[in-house]
Write a protein that holds these residues in place. Structure first.
Motif: not given
Length: 352
Positions: A42-61
């Motif tokens: 989903x192209x909209x996921x490129x603009x989605x939040x991408x930080x976990x509760x523990x502060x680490x990052x992830x690819x939301x798409x």
């Protein structure tokens, strides 16, 4: 402090164990299913939040990587090819002093030097001969005296072959300005940098005549002393008289389609190395077919492959195989002849 032997031995042992067990127990990688999963992103996921509760990052798409698994089985052999045709060329980079000569230089791996509108811009400068325990197969001496003062340095992520402390310290001596992903400002500042800017995806900054935008990429981060994915990763867009896109390390993903829609890209510097074994590298690095597919998505006027030529990572393809395989692909698909411009390590292209 962890010594080199302490780090190297577990890495080598783990690679050997995983290689044996994976080849024995896993099927070949399913390219069709992987492409299907990408096209469903989903192209909209490129603009989605991408930080976990523990502060680490992830690819939301994309969470599909877990469905494909990671293994070291390559499932292919490599043709013999004329290596001498693709070996590095000498370059003293003296032309960098000419403010009026716009150019893109390939220094090896993900290191490029972009001269545009009187500015000097580095991507992922890696001029050392080692990345942690990995030694460069091609060792080149870089003359920092040829670099104009106050270059801009773009960092894509914190892996050792992209964020090299020795190169950073040398560029600090040239009063370099550093643009880094979230989580890396303090690291670079502690090395002595006085001007460091930290970016989340889609954030931008104008410095002189150029505008820099940090864009999503499909990758990860990790470094001793920094937890897994505790810092962000991405690519960079440079906009001035021309628009240049640098992908950083990335797998093939929906971002290329979005970037092609949003930006009029003149030059794309696209990751095209360390792509085998496919079942292990598919999520983080593009193979050659994906390199061409990404170029199509970006609708770039000129695409230049990077991320090959000096360092053997976990990729099993020969060091210069990228250039050979791209050339073979173009011979079979001649429509790309005018759009793909391969550079050997040390070569440069005048930007018009």
């Amino acid at each position: 402090m962890i010594g080199k032997k302490t780090v190297a031995q577990p890495l080598v042992l783990s690679f050997a164990i995983l290689s044996f067990t994976s080849c024995a127990n896993t099927p070949a990688f399913d390219e069709a299913e992987w492409l299907k999963a990408i096209k469903a992103q989903d192209l909209s996921s490129l603009y989605a939040p991408h930080v976990n509760p523990d502060g680490t990052f992830f690819n939301p798409w994309n969470s599909t990587a877990e469905h494909f698994g990671s293994h070291f089985r390559s499932g292919r052999s490599f043709d013999s090819f004329p290596k001498e045709k693709y070996t590095h060329v000498s370059n003293d980079y003296s032309y960098l002093a000419d403010r009026d000569f716009d150019s893109i230089s390939y220094v090896g791996h993900a290191s490029t030097i972009i001269k545009m509108d009187g500015e000097t811009v580095f991507t992922d400068p890696f001029f050392s001969n080692r990345a942690l325990v990995l030694s460069k197969s091609v060792k080149l001496k870089f003359d920092y005296s040829k670099i104009p003062l106050r270059p801009v340095v773009l960092v894509s992520h914190n892996h050792y072959d992209h964020l090299d402390k020795k190169s950073v310290r040398e560029l600090i001596k040239k009063s370099a300005i550093f643009l880094v992903p979230l989580g890396l400002k303090d690291f670079v500042a502690k090395l002595g940098a006085e001007e460091v800017y930290e970016f989340d995806w889609w954030q931008n900054l104008e410095i002189g005549p150029l505008k820099y935008t940090f864009l999503p990429a499909q990758h990860s981060s990790g470094r001793i002393g920094q937890g897994a994915n505790s810092t962000l990763w991405g690519g960079w867009l440079i906009q001035g008289s021309k628009t240049v896109y640098f992908s950083g390390d990335t797998g093939y993903f929906c971002g290329f389609e979005e970037f092609g829609k949003r930006f009029d890209i003149d030059y794309a510097l696209l990751q095209a190395g360390a792509y085998e074994p496919r079942g292990f590298m598919y999520y983080s690095h593009m193979n050659i077919e994906e390199f061409f597919r990404a170029s199509d998505d970006l609708n770039a006027k000129t695409t230049i492959p990077v991320h090959f030529g000096v360092l053997r990572e976990t990729g099993t393809e020969p060091l210069l195989y990228t250039l050979y395989e791209i050339e073979q692909f173009i011979q079979q698909n001649p429509a790309y002849q005018q759009r793909i411009h391969s550079l050997r390590v040390g070569e440069y292209l005048g930007v018009k």
